[in-house]
Write an enzyme that holds these catalytic residues in place. Structure first.
Site, mmCIF file in Angstrom:
data_model
loop_
_atom_site.group_PDB
_atom_site.id
_atom_site.type_symbol
_atom_site.label_atom_id
_atom_site.label_comp_id
_atom_site.label_asym_id
_atom_site.label_seq_id
_atom_site.Cartn_x
_atom_site.Cartn_y
_atom_site.Cartn_z
ATOM 1 N N ARG A 141 16.050 15.137 39.833
ATOM 2 C CA ARG A 141 15.420 14.451 38.706
ATOM 3 C C ARG A 141 14.149 13.751 39.176
ATOM 4 N NH1 ARG A 141 16.133 9.138 36.120
ATOM 5 N NH2 ARG A 141 16.264 9.331 33.843
ATOM 6 N N LYS A 189 16.638 4.659 33.092
ATOM 7 C CA LYS A 189 15.615 5.125 32.158
ATOM 8 C C LYS A 189 14.812 3.927 31.661
ATOM 9 C CE LYS A 189 16.247 8.591 29.381
ATOM 10 N NZ LYS A 189 16.704 9.504 28.315
ATOM 11 N N SER A 223 20.740 17.457 26.826
ATOM 12 C CA SER A 223 21.111 16.061 26.559
ATOM 13 C C SER A 223 21.276 15.785 25.076
ATOM 14 C CB SER A 223 20.043 15.107 27.115
ATOM 15 O OG SER A 223 20.028 15.121 28.521
#
Length: 212
Positions: free
Chosen positions: A40, A137, A108
């Protein structure tokens, strides 16, 4: 597809804070029993980042573990990896055309409506979250909670990955609510991170999520 009960995410920003290279964490987690890893990286994909992802891909191949790239279909294709896309990324149907039918594709969702829509897409698994409050996030979606995981499980025939704020203290509650797998970032990173401590943390998680 069969997903491991633990879905570790190599978040480059979180690793950089602790001074750990992605390949170091990947090697330690794979040695500790990881069966899947997601790479990621939310910033610019420099040559250095691509080289790091390439090394992680190699380590996963050698360990017979699945390798997933977050967001970027182009780099997933170059690395012969699976792909995970979000609500604002390339549409799953278009992503599937790019990576082909044999590659893993995850998607997602952040509520029951999105999850039901995802069920009809050409994806192998659907993620739901954040289950709990998360710091990974910058602008997180609203927390869904464990009860939403339980309710959404009944709406989906595909594997369900729970993500967001999952720790060693609450992971079993999420799995009991029906999640097939829990995705974890911060919970896999000890404060004092080293190859040894990362492997040990992975081994602790593997024992924790092992089916009874």
């Amino acid at each position: 597809m069969h997903l491991p009960r633990l879905y570790p995410i190599l978040d480059t920003e979180a690793l950089a804070v602790r001074g750990i290279a992605p390949a170091t964490a990947a090697a330690a987690w794979l040695a500790g029993g990881a069966g899947i890893l997601q790479f990621r990286h939310k910033g610019h994909w420099s040559r250095e980042i691509f080289a790091a992802a390439k090394e992680v891909a190699r380590l996963c191949r050698e360990a017979a573990a699945d390798f997933i790239v977050d967001d970027r279909a182009d780099f997933a294709l170059l690395l012969e990896a699976g792909l995970h896309v979000g609500q604002d990324d390339l549409a799953p149907g278009d992503a599937r055309k790019l990576i082909g039918g044999g590659a893993i594709l995850g998607f997602s969702s952040h509520n029951a409506r999105q999850l039901c829509a995802a069920a009809a897409e050409p994806v192998d698994y659907v993620a739901l979250g954040p289950v709990y409050a998360t710091a990974s996030k910058r602008n997180p979606d609203p927390v869904v909670g464990v009860e939403e995981v339980r309710q959404c499980r009944a709406l989906l025939d595909k594997p369900l990955v729970a993500i967001g704020g999952i720790t060693r203290e609450n992971a079993l509650e999420v799995l009991r609510a029906g999640a097939d797998s829990v995705a974890v970032i911060a919970g896999l990173l000890p404060e004092t991170a080293s190859a040894q401590s990362l492997r040990q943390r992975m081994e602790e998680w593997q024992q924790l999520v092992k089916p009874a």
